[in-house]
Every structure is written in structure tokens, then in C-alpha cells.
Design a protein around this motif. Sequence first.
Motif, PDB file in Angstrom:
ATOM      1  N   VAL A 191       9.517  -7.739 -49.640  1.00 12.42           N
ATOM      2  CA  VAL A 191      10.127  -6.697 -50.467  1.00 12.42           C
ATOM      3  C   VAL A 191       9.307  -6.606 -51.740  1.00 12.42           C
ATOM      4  O   VAL A 191       9.114  -7.603 -52.432  1.00 12.42           O
ATOM      5  N   THR A 192       8.821  -5.397 -52.027  1.00 14.88           N
ATOM      6  CA  THR A 192       8.015  -5.168 -53.219  1.00 14.88           C
ATOM      7  C   THR A 192       8.711  -4.128 -54.077  1.00 14.88           C
ATOM      8  O   THR A 192       9.094  -3.069 -53.578  1.00 14.88           O
ATOM      9  N   TYR A 193       8.883  -4.434 -55.354  1.00 16.25           N
ATOM     10  CA  TYR A 193       9.447  -3.458 -56.280  1.00 16.25           C
ATOM     11  C   TYR A 193       8.340  -2.510 -56.700  1.00 16.25           C
ATOM     12  O   TYR A 193       7.281  -2.945 -57.136  1.00 16.25           O
ATOM     13  N   THR A 194       8.577  -1.200 -56.566  1.00 14.06           N
ATOM     14  CA  THR A 194       7.587  -0.231 -57.028  1.00 14.06           C
ATOM     15  C   THR A 194       7.876   0.183 -58.465  1.00 14.06           C
ATOM     16  O   THR A 194       6.972   0.492 -59.208  1.00 14.06           O
ATOM     17  N   ASP A 195       9.135   0.214 -58.838  1.00 16.97           N
ATOM     18  CA  ASP A 195       9.571   0.432 -60.214  1.00 16.97           C
ATOM     19  C   ASP A 195      11.029  -0.001 -60.290  1.00 16.97           C
ATOM     20  O   ASP A 195      11.527  -0.651 -59.380  1.00 16.97           O
ATOM     21  N   ASP A 196      11.737   0.361 -61.348  1.00 16.18           N
ATOM     22  CA  ASP A 196      13.129  -0.073 -61.511  1.00 16.18           C
ATOM     23  C   ASP A 196      14.098   0.612 -60.560  1.00 16.18           C
ATOM     24  O   ASP A 196      15.248   0.204 -60.461  1.00 16.18           O
ATOM     25  N   THR A 197      13.667   1.665 -59.857  1.00 15.19           N
ATOM     26  CA  THR A 197      14.590   2.379 -58.978  1.00 15.19           C
ATOM     27  C   THR A 197      14.235   2.281 -57.502  1.00 15.19           C
ATOM     28  O   THR A 197      15.041   2.644 -56.661  1.00 15.19           O
ATOM     29  N   TYR A 198      13.038   1.817 -57.154  1.00 11.73           N
ATOM     30  CA  TYR A 198      12.610   1.747 -55.757  1.00 11.73           C
ATOM     31  C   TYR A 198      12.116   0.353 -55.410  1.00 11.73           C
ATOM     32  O   TYR A 198      11.483  -0.306 -56.229  1.00 11.73           O
ATOM     33  N   CYS A 199      12.368  -0.035 -54.177  1.00 13.33           N
ATOM     34  CA  CYS A 199      11.665  -1.176 -53.603  1.00 13.33           C
ATOM     35  C   CYS A 199      11.423  -0.853 -52.139  1.00 13.33           C
ATOM     36  O   CYS A 199      12.091  -0.003 -51.552  1.00 13.33           O
ATOM     37  N   VAL A 200      10.420  -1.503 -51.565  1.00 19.83           N
ATOM     38  CA  VAL A 200      10.002  -1.207 -50.205  1.00 19.83           C
ATOM     39  C   VAL A 200       9.999  -2.498 -49.398  1.00 19.83           C
ATOM     40  O   VAL A 200       9.498  -3.523 -49.858  1.00 19.83           O
ATOM     41  N   LEU A 201      10.577  -2.422 -48.197  1.00 20.30           N
ATOM     42  CA  LEU A 201      10.562  -3.530 -47.257  1.00 20.30           C
ATOM     43  C   LEU A 201       9.484  -3.227 -46.221  1.00 20.30           C
ATOM     44  O   LEU A 201       9.527  -2.183 -45.568  1.00 20.30           O
ATOM     45  N   THR A 202       8.490  -4.112 -46.116  1.00 17.79           N
ATOM     46  CA  THR A 202       7.403  -3.939 -45.157  1.00 17.79           C
ATOM     47  C   THR A 202       7.255  -5.217 -44.340  1.00 17.79           C
ATOM     48  O   THR A 202       7.648  -6.293 -44.788  1.00 17.79           O
ATOM     49  N   THR A 203       6.672  -5.092 -43.159  1.00 20.98           N
ATOM     50  CA  THR A 203       6.369  -6.286 -42.370  1.00 20.98           C
ATOM     51  C   THR A 203       5.279  -7.065 -43.088  1.00 20.98           C
ATOM     52  O   THR A 203       4.616  -6.543 -43.996  1.00 20.98           O
ATOM     53  N   THR A 204       5.060  -8.289 -42.679  1.00 23.96           N
ATOM     54  CA  THR A 204       4.009  -9.090 -43.301  1.00 23.96           C
ATOM     55  C   THR A 204       2.628  -8.492 -43.047  1.00 23.96           C
ATOM     56  O   THR A 204       1.695  -8.762 -43.792  1.00 23.96           O
ATOM     57  N   SER A 205       2.502  -7.648 -42.024  1.00 20.28           N
ATOM     58  CA  SER A 205       1.225  -6.980 -41.764  1.00 20.28           C
ATOM     59  C   SER A 205       1.100  -5.665 -42.530  1.00 20.28           C
ATOM     60  O   SER A 205       0.089  -4.980 -42.432  1.00 20.28           O
ATOM     61  N   GLY A 206       2.133  -5.292 -43.302  1.00 19.48           N
ATOM     62  CA  GLY A 206       2.069  -4.105 -44.148  1.00 19.48           C
ATOM     63  C   GLY A 206       2.727  -2.856 -43.594  1.00 19.48           C
ATOM     64  O   GLY A 206       2.711  -1.821 -44.248  1.00 19.48           O
ATOM     65  N   GLU A 207       3.329  -2.929 -42.406  1.00 19.37           N
ATOM     66  CA  GLU A 207       4.000  -1.748 -41.851  1.00 19.37           C
ATOM     67  C   GLU A 207       5.307  -1.476 -42.590  1.00 19.37           C
ATOM     68  O   GLU A 207       6.098  -2.381 -42.829  1.00 19.37           O
ATOM     69  N   PHE A 208       5.537  -0.209 -42.898  1.00 24.59           N
ATOM     70  CA  PHE A 208       6.740   0.230 -43.601  1.00 24.59           C
ATOM     71  C   PHE A 208       7.978   0.028 -42.719  1.00 24.59           C
ATOM     72  O   PHE A 208       7.964   0.369 -41.545  1.00 24.59           O
ATOM     73  N   ILE A 209       9.043  -0.533 -43.286  1.00 21.47           N
ATOM     74  CA  ILE A 209      10.317  -0.675 -42.568  1.00 21.47           C
ATOM     75  C   ILE A 209      11.360   0.239 -43.199  1.00 21.47           C
ATOM     76  O   ILE A 209      11.934   1.086 -42.536  1.00 21.47           O
ATOM     77  N   VAL A 210      11.610   0.066 -44.490  1.00 20.40           N
ATOM     78  CA  VAL A 210      12.628   0.878 -45.165  1.00 20.40           C
ATOM     79  C   VAL A 210      12.354   0.877 -46.673  1.00 20.40           C
ATOM     80  O   VAL A 210      11.841  -0.101 -47.224  1.00 20.40           O
ATOM     81  N   ARG A 211      12.692   2.019 -47.305  1.00 18.71           N
ATOM     82  CA  ARG A 211      12.627   2.108 -48.765  1.00 18.71           C
ATOM     83  C   ARG A 211      14.049   2.068 -49.292  1.00 18.71           C
ATOM     84  O   ARG A 211      14.947   2.719 -48.742  1.00 18.71           O
ATOM     85  N   ILE A 212      14.254   1.318 -50.342  1.00 20.75           N
ATOM     86  CA  ILE A 212      15.572   1.187 -50.963  1.00 20.75           C
ATOM     87  C   ILE A 212      15.482   1.835 -52.339  1.00 20.75           C
ATOM     88  O   ILE A 212      14.690   1.416 -53.178  1.00 20.75           O
ATOM     89  N   GLU A 213      16.284   2.871 -52.529  1.00 16.14           N
ATOM     90  CA  GLU A 213      16.280   3.614 -53.780  1.00 16.14           C
ATOM     91  C   GLU A 213      17.600   3.373 -54.497  1.00 16.14           C
ATOM     92  O   GLU A 213      18.662   3.448 -53.888  1.00 16.14           O
ATOM     93  N   GLN A 214      17.524   3.070 -55.776  1.00 13.58           N
ATOM     94  CA  GLN A 214      18.723   2.811 -56.563  1.00 13.58           C
ATOM     95  C   GLN A 214      19.056   4.027 -57.410  1.00 13.58           C
ATOM     96  O   GLN A 214      18.217   4.553 -58.128  1.00 13.58           O
ATOM     97  N   PHE A 215      20.330   4.487 -57.295  1.00 14.53           N
ATOM     98  CA  PHE A 215      20.842   5.598 -58.094  1.00 14.53           C
ATOM     99  C   PHE A 215      21.869   5.032 -59.048  1.00 14.53           C
ATOM    100  O   PHE A 215      22.921   4.565 -58.622  1.00 14.53           O
ATOM    101  N   GLY A 216      21.599   5.087 -60.326  1.00 22.40           N
ATOM    102  CA  GLY A 216      22.541   4.529 -61.277  1.00 22.40           C
ATOM    103  C   GLY A 216      22.611   3.021 -61.120  1.00 22.40           C
ATOM    104  O   GLY A 216      21.808   2.409 -60.421  1.00 22.40           O
ATOM    105  N   PRO A 217      23.606   2.409 -61.720  1.00 22.71           N
ATOM    106  CA  PRO A 217      23.636   0.945 -61.718  1.00 22.71           C
ATOM    107  C   PRO A 217      24.032   0.305 -60.386  1.00 22.71           C
ATOM    108  O   PRO A 217      23.661  -0.834 -60.128  1.00 22.71           O
TER     109      PRO A 217
END
Length: 188
Positions: free
Chosen positions: A43-69
Motif C-alpha cells: 500500500v502506497t500513499y500518493t497523497d493525503d486522500t489516495y492510496c494504492v494497493l498493488t501486488t509486489t510485482s507492481g500490478e494495480f489491485i485497488v485505489r482507496i480514495e478518502q472523502f472527508g475524515p
Amino acid sequence: MTEPGLFELEAVVVGQPKRSRWRSYVGPALAVSTVKGTPLAWVTYTDDTYCVLTTTSGEFIVRIEQFGPVEFRFTDAADREVGTAGARGLVKTRQMSLRTEQGRQFLLARPGLLYAEWHLTETDTEGGPAPEMLGRVTVSTIDSWIGLQQYVVEMDPRLDASERRAVVASVVCLHRLRRPPGGSAAPA
């Protein structure tokens, strides 16, 4: 799309990777691994509102976006919504509701404030927890000096892969609520 078995496993560990106490850390915010410690995803945080879950080989699994608190949305590579999570109540880390891609509703709830585990159940007609447990999330501190946390996520075999993806993503959300990016090391 994902490493073999990532969402077929009945238990995974979502945790902060171990790091040096003395050097600054550059790497993923969280790791998803087997209970024996084999890395499956990052899981890598891209900024305070997004993080991305990728496989260890770098394939995209899911993006998690935060709306409000306390509101989160999970999207796939095509930017389609594949689930949501949200917390409510005075103590935001006590209860989290989640909805899967198929619309199935779950509740991840801690039995009391001092408990270190959350129970996963379906949501009953009044929005509360149904009596049958479908999983458990147990948190522990793996390095008390710098406060690293890990969450053991146990899931019922009846949950399908998309439901397990939503559960794992919601545990990432739970961690974000307990330890906001750039926040204090003390859990909420």
C-alpha cells in the motif's frame, strides 16, 4: 490480475513494514502478507486522500480514495467503484460499515473501546451487526519503540474474492483512521 491466492487466503496480515529506528524510511506505507510473512502486496500513499494497493510485482489491485475524515471509496483500474467504507459515531475507529461491489453490506465493529479486535458481520436490517461473525481483525504493535502496527485479518471461507478485497481495503482505511498519513505514531 493479483498474485495467486491474495484474495483466496482465509487470513492475511496488513502491517507497517519494519524499518530502522535511526534512518528515515522510504517505502510502502503498509504491506499485505501471508500469516507466515510472505509479501503479497504493498500500500502506497500518493497523497493525503489516495492510496494504492498493488501486488509486489507492481500490478494495480485497488485505489482507496478518502472523502472527508471518515468516508472511503475503492476503485479498480478502470476507475469503477468496487466498494466503499465509512465510519460513524463519536469514536471513528470503533465501527466501520463497508459495501462490496455486489452491494453486500458488512460491519467491522469493535466490541468495546479497549478491545484490540474488530468483528466482521453482515449488516442487519437496522444497520447493526448481524449475529454471525464472518471474520475478525486483530491489531497488535510489532515494534513498540516506533509504534509499528499490524492487523491480522481472518475471513470466513464463504466470502468471495471481491468481498475479501473490500475487507482488506477497509483494514487499510481503519489504519488510516488510526494513523493518518503524516500524523502521530500513537494509535487513535
